[in-house]
Design an enzyme around this catalytic site. Sequence first.
Site, PDB file in Angstrom:
ATOM      1  N   TRP A 118     -32.615  90.329  31.242  1.00  0.00           N
ATOM      2  CA  TRP A 118     -31.640  91.413  31.442  1.00  0.00           C
ATOM      3  C   TRP A 118     -30.535  91.055  32.430  1.00  0.00           C
ATOM      4  O   TRP A 118     -29.613  91.836  32.636  1.00  0.00           O
ATOM      5  CB  TRP A 118     -32.360  92.673  31.916  1.00  0.00           C
ATOM      6  CG  TRP A 118     -33.057  93.405  30.812  1.00  0.00           C
ATOM      7  CD1 TRP A 118     -32.953  93.167  29.461  1.00  0.00           C
ATOM      8  CD2 TRP A 118     -33.945  94.514  30.942  1.00  0.00           C
ATOM      9  NE1 TRP A 118     -33.725  94.053  28.764  1.00  0.00           N
ATOM     10  CE2 TRP A 118     -34.350  94.889  29.644  1.00  0.00           C
ATOM     11  CE3 TRP A 118     -34.453  95.221  32.027  1.00  0.00           C
ATOM     12  CZ2 TRP A 118     -35.237  95.953  29.410  1.00  0.00           C
ATOM     13  CZ3 TRP A 118     -35.324  96.273  31.798  1.00  0.00           C
ATOM     14  CH2 TRP A 118     -35.708  96.633  30.505  1.00  0.00           C
TER      15      TRP A 118
ATOM     16  N   HIS B  50     -32.232  78.845  35.093  1.00  0.00           N
ATOM     17  CA  HIS B  50     -31.269  79.373  34.113  1.00  0.00           C
ATOM     18  C   HIS B  50     -29.889  78.785  34.422  1.00  0.00           C
ATOM     19  O   HIS B  50     -29.551  78.567  35.596  1.00  0.00           O
ATOM     20  CB  HIS B  50     -31.237  80.904  34.203  1.00  0.00           C
ATOM     21  CG  HIS B  50     -30.458  81.544  33.092  1.00  0.00           C
ATOM     22  ND1 HIS B  50     -29.086  81.604  33.095  1.00  0.00           N
ATOM     23  CD2 HIS B  50     -30.862  82.111  31.937  1.00  0.00           C
ATOM     24  CE1 HIS B  50     -28.674  82.210  31.985  1.00  0.00           C
ATOM     25  NE2 HIS B  50     -29.735  82.528  31.259  1.00  0.00           N
TER      26      HIS B  50
ATOM     27  N   GLU C  63     -31.697  76.087  26.289  1.00  0.00           N
ATOM     28  CA  GLU C  63     -30.549  76.988  26.273  1.00  0.00           C
ATOM     29  C   GLU C  63     -29.278  76.160  26.397  1.00  0.00           C
ATOM     30  O   GLU C  63     -28.827  75.878  27.526  1.00  0.00           O
ATOM     31  CB  GLU C  63     -30.639  77.976  27.435  1.00  0.00           C
ATOM     32  CG  GLU C  63     -31.818  78.921  27.346  1.00  0.00           C
ATOM     33  CD  GLU C  63     -31.467  80.289  27.914  1.00  0.00           C
ATOM     34  OE1 GLU C  63     -31.529  81.260  27.158  1.00  0.00           O
ATOM     35  OE2 GLU C  63     -31.099  80.375  29.081  1.00  0.00           O
TER      36      GLU C  63
ATOM     37  N   GLY D  89     -30.439  87.279  25.794  1.00  0.00           N
ATOM     38  CA  GLY D  89     -29.697  87.958  26.853  1.00  0.00           C
ATOM     39  C   GLY D  89     -29.093  89.252  26.335  1.00  0.00           C
ATOM     40  O   GLY D  89     -29.742  90.297  26.306  1.00  0.00           O
TER      41      GLY D  89
HETATM   42  C1  PEP Z   1     -29.579  84.022  28.425  1.00  0.00           C
HETATM   43  O1  PEP Z   1     -29.002  84.579  29.349  1.00  0.00           O
HETATM   44  O2  PEP Z   1     -30.610  83.385  28.651  1.00  0.00           O
HETATM   45  C2  PEP Z   1     -29.006  84.149  27.087  1.00  0.00           C
HETATM   46  C3  PEP Z   1     -29.508  83.394  26.150  1.00  0.00           C
HETATM   47  O3  PEP Z   1     -27.978  85.042  26.917  1.00  0.00           O
HETATM   48  P1  PEP Z   1     -27.262  85.445  25.519  1.00  0.00           P
HETATM   49  O4  PEP Z   1     -28.374  85.772  24.542  1.00  0.00           O
HETATM   50  O5  PEP Z   1     -26.447  86.648  25.863  1.00  0.00           O
HETATM   51  O6  PEP Z   1     -26.461  84.276  25.086  1.00  0.00           O
END
Ligand code: PEP
Length: 263
Positions: free
Chosen positions: A15, A100, A172, A239
């Site tokens: 979040w 992150h 990610e 996210g």
């Molecule tokens: C995140 O913050 O880990 C993420 C994947 O964000 P989003 O899904 O908004 O790209």
Amino acid sequence: MAKQRSRPSIIAGNWKMYKTAGEAVQFIDALNPLIQSSDKVRVLLAPPFTAIYPAAERAKGTSIVIGAQNMNDASEGAFTGEVAALMLKEAGAQFVILGHSERRRIFKEDNGMVNRKVLRALEAGLQPIVCIGETREEHEANKMEQVLKAQLVESLAGVTARPAAQLVIAYEPVWAIGTGLTATPEQAQKAHAYIRKCIEEQWSATAAQAVPIIYGGSVKPDHAKALMEQPDIDGLLVGGAALQPDSFARIVNFEQSIVTSKG
Ligand code: PEP
């Protein structure tokens, strides 16, 4: 054909700095009835620190697991404004997102810092979700493998094979986070297979088979299923689409429909 899963499937919501404690509790009340019951999908939510305790209390008796988005690397001390692993654990957190890209970029966390946090989280009994991923420049320069390997090995230095098998790795790609650009299922699969190979080389084949590797980067309900069908994608870190119960539930249930379709 649906894939056979040996590892748990994980759908995790990050979040970020959204939702008060009251909003977090309302979200859980709205999400819970939308989740189709399954013991094969772990539903994780990482609210801001102030919402962890009320969210964990509200999630008791549901399939929703609460965790944190960050923690300090020390066990306690004079670190104004910081929060330690045991405090999170006592508040009801079961996991913690570490490394992150927003922490790395905005708060200048490097692999050494992530490593100290990983070791501390394991010591406190929190499951670390360790984020790794290349930037757009690194991606365009074909440096994905080099970057992933360095982040993985340095962030997990000193972690022996058994605790390594208790981690979750989140791939990610930085160019996909909050940008609306998702990696294609094939691109993500390639990265996940590479990460699994690195885990095998660094720790063991057993650890490599046990560790869930989840994908994050602009995941939306419409492409969750295609990502989850890839053999090395064990879950999703979400996210923006995790901020509304409906869209998050659609992502959670996409995964479940793959599981149930196996019969
Ligand atoms: C995140 O913050 O880990 C993420 C994947 O964000 P989003 O899904 O908004 O790209």
